[in-house]
Design an enzyme around this catalytic site. Structure first.
Site, PDB file in Angstrom:
ATOM      1  N   LYS A  78      -6.801   0.157 -20.380  1.00 34.98           N
ATOM      2  CA  LYS A  78      -7.017   0.303 -21.815  1.00 34.98           C
ATOM      3  C   LYS A  78      -5.769  -0.098 -22.611  1.00 34.98           C
ATOM      4  CE  LYS A  78     -10.867   1.554 -20.142  1.00 34.98           C
ATOM      5  NZ  LYS A  78     -11.215   2.927 -19.800  1.00 34.98           N
ATOM      6  N   TYR A  91     -14.418  11.545 -19.618  1.00 27.87           N
ATOM      7  CA  TYR A  91     -14.801  10.180 -19.282  1.00 27.87           C
ATOM      8  C   TYR A  91     -15.905  10.241 -18.216  1.00 27.87           C
ATOM      9  CZ  TYR A  91     -14.532   5.466 -17.469  1.00 27.87           C
ATOM     10  OH  TYR A  91     -14.847   4.209 -17.058  1.00 27.87           O
ATOM     11  N   ASP A 112      -5.966  13.367 -18.770  1.00 27.77           N
ATOM     12  CA  ASP A 112      -6.251  11.947 -18.909  1.00 27.77           C
ATOM     13  C   ASP A 112      -5.809  11.578 -20.324  1.00 27.77           C
ATOM     14  OD1 ASP A 112      -7.417   9.490 -19.473  1.00 27.77           O
ATOM     15  OD2 ASP A 112      -9.161   9.867 -18.193  1.00 27.77           O
ATOM     16  N   ARG A 143       0.819  -1.222   0.000  1.00 26.83           N
ATOM     17  CA  ARG A 143       0.000   0.000   0.000  1.00 26.83           C
ATOM     18  C   ARG A 143       0.850   1.268   0.000  1.00 26.83           C
ATOM     19  NH1 ARG A 143      -2.014   2.589   4.146  1.00 26.83           N
ATOM     20  NH2 ARG A 143      -1.957   0.790   5.523  1.00 26.83           N
TER      21      ARG A 143
HETATM   22  C1  LIG Z   1     -11.699   3.657 -18.700  1.00 29.18           C
HETATM   23  C2  LIG Z   1     -11.295   5.072 -18.555  1.00 29.18           C
HETATM   24  C3  LIG Z   1     -11.093   5.646 -17.296  1.00 29.18           C
HETATM   25  C4  LIG Z   1     -11.327   4.901 -16.008  1.00 29.18           C
HETATM   26  O1  LIG Z   1     -10.466   3.851 -15.853  1.00 29.18           O
HETATM   27  P1  LIG Z   1     -10.818   2.512 -15.009  1.00 29.18           P
HETATM   28  O2  LIG Z   1      -9.574   1.724 -15.200  1.00 29.18           O
HETATM   29  O3  LIG Z   1     -12.050   1.920 -15.590  1.00 29.18           O
HETATM   30  O4  LIG Z   1     -11.034   2.951 -13.603  1.00 29.18           O
HETATM   31  C5  LIG Z   1     -10.682   6.971 -17.238  1.00 29.18           C
HETATM   32  N1  LIG Z   1     -10.518   7.696 -18.356  1.00 29.18           N
HETATM   33  C6  LIG Z   1     -10.715   7.183 -19.579  1.00 29.18           C
HETATM   34  C7  LIG Z   1     -10.510   8.042 -20.776  1.00 29.18           C
HETATM   35  C8  LIG Z   1     -11.104   5.857 -19.728  1.00 29.18           C
HETATM   36  O5  LIG Z   1     -11.331   5.367 -20.953  1.00 29.18           O
END
Ligand SMILES: *Cc1c(COP(=O)(O)O)cnc(C)c1O
Length: 382
Positions: free
Chosen positions: A198, A101, A173, A47
């Site tokens: 992703k 998102y 992001d 952690r």
């Molecule tokens: C999927 C996604 C997230 C969130 O990620 P998780 O791994 O599902 O928590 C954040 N931003 C974008 C652009 C995403 O496609």
């Protein structure tokens, strides 16, 4: 090794742990949750983000995004929420670009009030629109480019200089682009976040997140992170390291497929509109060319009214209608029924999301097979 090694070499090697005992080819996995004290200073514990595998993968992440340091989280949202809350306290304000998102906008709209944190959504993704929302108590400016699902492009350099001018922390992001296609730190952005679920994972079997920044900003995020407890288990850290070894070649194949499919769809008379930053007629094409080294594996398109969209989805044989994105397999979804399904039709229209807009996450299958699948599904749905 020199700092300027290429993306595929970083993916394959950077940060790897040496198997000193058996000379195995891959990083050994250290699963321990208890480590002997090494003096009073070092307390090693999962952690605390400092197990051997966590530290090794964080080095790879930092190298991928040209940052100094990184933390690996249990999900993309753990990375997003911890990073935002590390720089925002009660009475502060954050400016978000318009199309975010869904999980990130839910974090703001469902949770921020109870922390006393204010937020505004800009009217679009343009730097001037973000600037218009900056207030005296603004501390963070937060963007996402290319955006979901219309692949709008936000100007990284303009946002970074806006942030510097107003002494804000700029965050992005960068999930849709992946580090293969876009490195925002090179353009002056402070904090880069990924849902590693992703393109980094890439096989639709890992939930993870990461944040990359300077040493001092990562230190600040770490202090919040160890209290929130969102680190990733070492087994999954190890799997993620393995997945990233092929990220460069996967994403480049996805870029290439997406580009060819965007051209195919543009030329098809049953397709009304294609959204892909690699196309010359995309409104932000020049900007995309300036700040991206590839245009990504995500594209969206609208079918002509004469095509029944639900039938089209059902008639696909290879491309899977399903949630999420960025796997090696091609998937497709209707934002109006899924990611943006909770908005009213009017709100969707305002955001430019038509009811028959399809979001396509292009995989690594043979281009010809994907084209064939799209063609046959269109023919059957007329
Ligand atoms: C999927 C996604 C997230 C969130 O990620 P998780 O791994 O599902 O928590 C954040 N931003 C974008 C652009 C995403 O496609």
């Amino acid at each position: 090794m020199s700092k300027n090694i290429g993306i595929n070499t970083i993916c394959t090697h950077t940060g790897e742990l040496e198997d000193k005992e058996f000379k195995g080819a891959v990083s050994p996995l250290y699963m321990a949750t208890s480590y002997a004290f090494e003096g009073v200073e070092t307390k090693r514990y999962p952690r605390y983000f400092n197990t051997p595998n966590q530290v090794a993968l964080a080095k790879k992440m930092a190298a991928l995004e040209h940052g100094e340091a990184s933390l690996i989280f249990g999900s993309g949202m753990a990375a997003v929420s911890t990073s935002l809350l590390a720089f925002l306290k009660a009475g502060d304000h954050v400016v978000f670009q318009d199309s975010l998102y869904g999980g990130t906008s839910n974090l703001a709209t469902e949770e921020f009030e109870k922390f006393g944190i204010e937020y505004s959504f800009a009217k679009d993704a343009k730097a001037d629109s973000l600037k218009a929302e900056i207030k005296e108590n603004t501390k963070v400016i937060y963007i996402e480019t290319p955006s979901n699902p219309l692949l709008k492009i936000t100007d990284l350099e303009a946002v970074a200089s806006l942030a510097r001018e107003h002494r804000l922390v700029s965050m992005i992001d960068n999930t849709f682009a992946s580090p293969v296609n876009q490195n925002p730190i090179d353009f002056g952005i402070d904090v880069v976040i990924h849902s590693a679920t992703k393109y980094m994972g890439g096989h639709s079997d890992i939930l993870a997140g990461t944040v990359i920044s300077s040493e001092d900003k990562i230190e600040r995020i770490f202090h919040m992170a160890k209290n929130f407890g969102g680190s990733l288990s070492d087994y999954t850290v190890w799997l993620l390291e393995r997945s990233i070894k092929t990220m460069g070649i996967r994403v480049k194949a996805q870029n290439e497929n997406a580009f060819k499919l965007a051209e195919f769809l543009t030329a098809h008379d049953a397709v009304a509109r294609v959204y892909y930053p690699g196309l010359k007629d995309h409104p932000d094409h020049e900007l995309a060319k300036k700040q991206m080294s590839g245009f990504g594996g995500m594209l969206s398109f609208e079918l002509e009214e004469s095509i029944n969209v639900s039938a089209f989805m059902e008639n696909l044989e290879l491309i899977k209608p399903s949630m999420s994105l960025a796997g090696v397999e091609s998937t497709i979804l209707l934002p109006s029924k899924t990611s943006h399904g909770l908005l009213s039709e009017e709100e969707r229209a305002k955001q430019g999301i038509k009811e028959n807009l399809l979001r396509f996450s292009v995989g690594i299958e043979e281009t010809e097979d994907l084209i064939h699948d799209l063609s046959q599904a269109i023919e059957k749905s007329k």
